[in-house]
Design a protein around this motif. Structure first.
Motif, PDB file in Angstrom:
ATOM      1  N   ASN A   1     -43.684 -53.629 -32.829  1.00  7.95           N
ATOM      2  CA  ASN A   1     -42.432 -53.069 -32.415  1.00  7.95           C
ATOM      3  C   ASN A   1     -41.230 -54.263 -32.833  1.00  7.95           C
ATOM      4  O   ASN A   1     -40.128 -53.687 -33.100  1.00  7.95           O
ATOM      5  CB  ASN A   1     -42.556 -53.040 -30.766  1.00  7.95           C
ATOM      6  CG  ASN A   1     -43.133 -52.145 -30.226  1.00  7.95           C
ATOM      7  OD1 ASN A   1     -43.543 -50.888 -30.900  1.00  7.95           O
ATOM      8  ND2 ASN A   1     -43.542 -52.034 -28.926  1.00  7.95           N
ATOM      9  N   GLY A   2     -41.447 -55.479 -32.857  1.00  7.43           N
ATOM     10  CA  GLY A   2     -40.605 -56.272 -33.258  1.00  7.43           C
ATOM     11  C   GLY A   2     -40.242 -56.341 -34.640  1.00  7.43           C
ATOM     12  O   GLY A   2     -39.189 -56.228 -35.048  1.00  7.43           O
TER      13      GLY A   2
ATOM     14  N   ARG B   1     -38.106 -53.169 -35.095  1.00  8.34           N
ATOM     15  CA  ARG B   1     -36.821 -53.216 -34.693  1.00  8.34           C
ATOM     16  C   ARG B   1     -35.922 -54.082 -35.694  1.00  8.34           C
ATOM     17  O   ARG B   1     -34.920 -54.038 -36.030  1.00  8.34           O
ATOM     18  CB  ARG B   1     -36.752 -54.028 -33.466  1.00  8.34           C
ATOM     19  CG  ARG B   1     -37.115 -52.894 -32.360  1.00  8.34           C
ATOM     20  CD  ARG B   1     -36.880 -53.462 -30.969  1.00  8.34           C
ATOM     21  NE  ARG B   1     -35.364 -54.074 -30.458  1.00  8.34           N
ATOM     22  CZ  ARG B   1     -35.109 -54.726 -29.484  1.00  8.34           C
ATOM     23  NH1 ARG B   1     -36.297 -55.229 -28.695  1.00  8.34           N
ATOM     24  NH2 ARG B   1     -33.973 -55.261 -29.463  1.00  8.34           N
ATOM     25  N   LEU B   2     -36.812 -54.981 -36.273  1.00 13.21           N
ATOM     26  CA  LEU B   2     -36.233 -56.047 -37.222  1.00 13.21           C
ATOM     27  C   LEU B   2     -35.923 -55.041 -38.485  1.00 13.21           C
ATOM     28  O   LEU B   2     -34.493 -55.328 -38.882  1.00 13.21           O
ATOM     29  CB  LEU B   2     -36.879 -57.143 -37.771  1.00 13.21           C
ATOM     30  CG  LEU B   2     -36.477 -58.101 -38.775  1.00 13.21           C
ATOM     31  CD1 LEU B   2     -35.178 -58.589 -38.445  1.00 13.21           C
ATOM     32  CD2 LEU B   2     -37.432 -59.120 -39.276  1.00 13.21           C
TER      33      LEU B   2
ATOM     34  N   LEU C   1     -32.625 -53.089 -37.849  1.00 11.32           N
ATOM     35  CA  LEU C   1     -31.270 -54.084 -37.754  1.00 11.32           C
ATOM     36  C   LEU C   1     -30.514 -54.101 -38.952  1.00 11.32           C
ATOM     37  O   LEU C   1     -31.113 -54.169 -40.117  1.00 11.32           O
ATOM     38  CB  LEU C   1     -31.560 -55.301 -37.160  1.00 11.32           C
ATOM     39  CG  LEU C   1     -31.716 -55.437 -35.772  1.00 11.32           C
ATOM     40  CD1 LEU C   1     -32.208 -56.895 -35.355  1.00 11.32           C
ATOM     41  CD2 LEU C   1     -30.959 -55.181 -35.135  1.00 11.32           C
TER      42      LEU C   1
ATOM     43  N   ASP D   1     -30.841 -60.074 -28.675  1.00 11.21           N
ATOM     44  CA  ASP D   1     -31.555 -59.396 -28.045  1.00 11.21           C
ATOM     45  C   ASP D   1     -33.137 -59.117 -28.551  1.00 11.21           C
ATOM     46  O   ASP D   1     -33.872 -59.131 -27.709  1.00 11.21           O
ATOM     47  CB  ASP D   1     -31.004 -57.705 -27.984  1.00 11.21           C
ATOM     48  CG  ASP D   1     -29.594 -57.877 -27.161  1.00 11.21           C
ATOM     49  OD1 ASP D   1     -29.420 -58.731 -26.228  1.00 11.21           O
ATOM     50  OD2 ASP D   1     -28.856 -56.851 -27.171  1.00 11.21           O
ATOM     51  N   LEU D   2     -33.325 -58.990 -29.748  1.00 16.97           N
ATOM     52  CA  LEU D   2     -34.554 -58.975 -30.351  1.00 16.97           C
ATOM     53  C   LEU D   2     -35.354 -60.256 -29.901  1.00 16.97           C
ATOM     54  O   LEU D   2     -36.544 -59.975 -29.444  1.00 16.97           O
ATOM     55  CB  LEU D   2     -34.320 -58.529 -31.781  1.00 16.97           C
ATOM     56  CG  LEU D   2     -35.596 -58.374 -32.537  1.00 16.97           C
ATOM     57  CD1 LEU D   2     -36.837 -57.528 -31.939  1.00 16.97           C
ATOM     58  CD2 LEU D   2     -35.483 -58.222 -33.932  1.00 16.97           C
TER      59      LEU D   2
ATOM     60  N   ASP E   1     -36.127 -60.363 -26.386  1.00 15.63           N
ATOM     61  CA  ASP E   1     -37.082 -59.425 -26.119  1.00 15.63           C
ATOM     62  C   ASP E   1     -38.761 -59.665 -26.638  1.00 15.63           C
ATOM     63  O   ASP E   1     -39.609 -59.682 -25.821  1.00 15.63           O
ATOM     64  CB  ASP E   1     -36.960 -58.122 -26.759  1.00 15.63           C
ATOM     65  CG  ASP E   1     -35.773 -57.138 -26.194  1.00 15.63           C
ATOM     66  OD1 ASP E   1     -35.406 -57.677 -25.015  1.00 15.63           O
ATOM     67  OD2 ASP E   1     -35.541 -56.135 -26.538  1.00 15.63           O
ATOM     68  N   LEU E   2     -38.778 -60.363 -27.899  1.00 18.78           N
ATOM     69  CA  LEU E   2     -39.895 -60.850 -28.243  1.00 18.78           C
ATOM     70  C   LEU E   2     -40.370 -61.953 -27.355  1.00 18.78           C
ATOM     71  O   LEU E   2     -41.731 -61.925 -27.203  1.00 18.78           O
ATOM     72  CB  LEU E   2     -39.905 -61.351 -29.652  1.00 18.78           C
ATOM     73  CG  LEU E   2     -39.762 -60.279 -30.752  1.00 18.78           C
ATOM     74  CD1 LEU E   2     -39.331 -60.847 -31.917  1.00 18.78           C
ATOM     75  CD2 LEU E   2     -40.997 -59.464 -30.770  1.00 18.78           C
TER      76      LEU E   2
ATOM     77  N   ILE F   1     -36.265 -63.187 -38.468  1.00 18.92           N
ATOM     78  CA  ILE F   1     -35.159 -62.500 -37.520  1.00 18.92           C
ATOM     79  C   ILE F   1     -33.793 -63.458 -37.879  1.00 18.92           C
ATOM     80  O   ILE F   1     -32.750 -62.978 -38.131  1.00 18.92           O
ATOM     81  CB  ILE F   1     -35.495 -62.440 -36.061  1.00 18.92           C
ATOM     82  CG1 ILE F   1     -36.630 -61.478 -35.867  1.00 18.92           C
ATOM     83  CG2 ILE F   1     -34.171 -62.024 -35.301  1.00 18.92           C
ATOM     84  CD1 ILE F   1     -36.890 -61.217 -34.380  1.00 18.92           C
TER      85      ILE F   1
END
Length: 194
Positions: free
Chosen positions: A72-73, A76-77, A80, A91-92, A95-96, A144
């Motif tokens: 999921n991370g 999402r990355l 972005l 936020d990412l 969340d991680l 990230i």
């Protein structure tokens, strides 16, 4: 034991996912044969048929949960874009490290997450898996930060994780804890150019 048929693989996976859900919702003490079987909608005997021990089931559940969070991370990355600014990257990262925010508030969820991390230290059989998952997380966090325009090292990422962990633990002892807000404040400060 392994499941030799597609049906067996589906049942085994259902048990792993049920155990992962219980682990997230209630920590290690919540993962019991009966609770896992009930949550998976399978007979109680299936937990001992597909897993030689409760420890083996816990390892599979932790690995499943860790891999889902990692994937999921990564997704999402990939979605972005540097134009979105620091808030999206922050936020990412949160969340991680803390899990995604919930409607009920984060304190209980974050507390359970940290309890799991600390309790892992008392379960030597989990250490190899946790080292691997931790390595993946650190590498993803480094990606990230690099994607956000920071040329940080792996050592700097470890410092950031320690900073967030300290902020969270301190926030959890407050009367009205808001660990995510405390971690965000520290992370925002740390992300300022030095």
């Amino acid at each position: 034991m392994t499941a030799a048929t597609p049906k067996g693989e589906r049942r085994r996976q259902a048990l792993v996912e049920a155990a992962a859900g219980l682990l997230v919702d209630g920590g290690f003490d919540a993962v019991r044969h009966r609770a896992v079987a009930e949550r998976a909608g399978l007979p109680l005997a299936s937990t001992t048929y597909y897993f030689s021990s409760l420890d083996e089931l816990v390892v599979a559940a932790l690995e499943f949960h860790g891999n889902v969070e990692y994937e999921n991370g990564k997704a999402r990355l990939a979605a972005l874009d540097g134009v979105e600014g620091d808030a999206a990257f922050t936020d990412l990262v949160l969340d991680l490290l803390l899990g995604p925010p919930t409607e009920e508030g984060d304190a209980e969820q974050v507390l359970l997450r940290y309890e799991r991390l600390v309790a892992t230290g008392r379960r030597p059989y989990l250490r190899p898996l946790m080292r691997r998952l931790s390595g993946q997380l650190h590498a993803l966090l480094l990606e990230i930060f690099l994607a956000s325009g920071r040329t940080w090292t792996a050592e700097r990422v470890e410092e950031i994780i320690a900073l967030v962990d300290g902020a969270v633990v301190n926030a959890l002892i407050e009367i009205s804890p808001d660990p995510r807000a405390a971690a965000r404040r520290m992370l925002d400060k740390a992300m300022q150019p030095r």
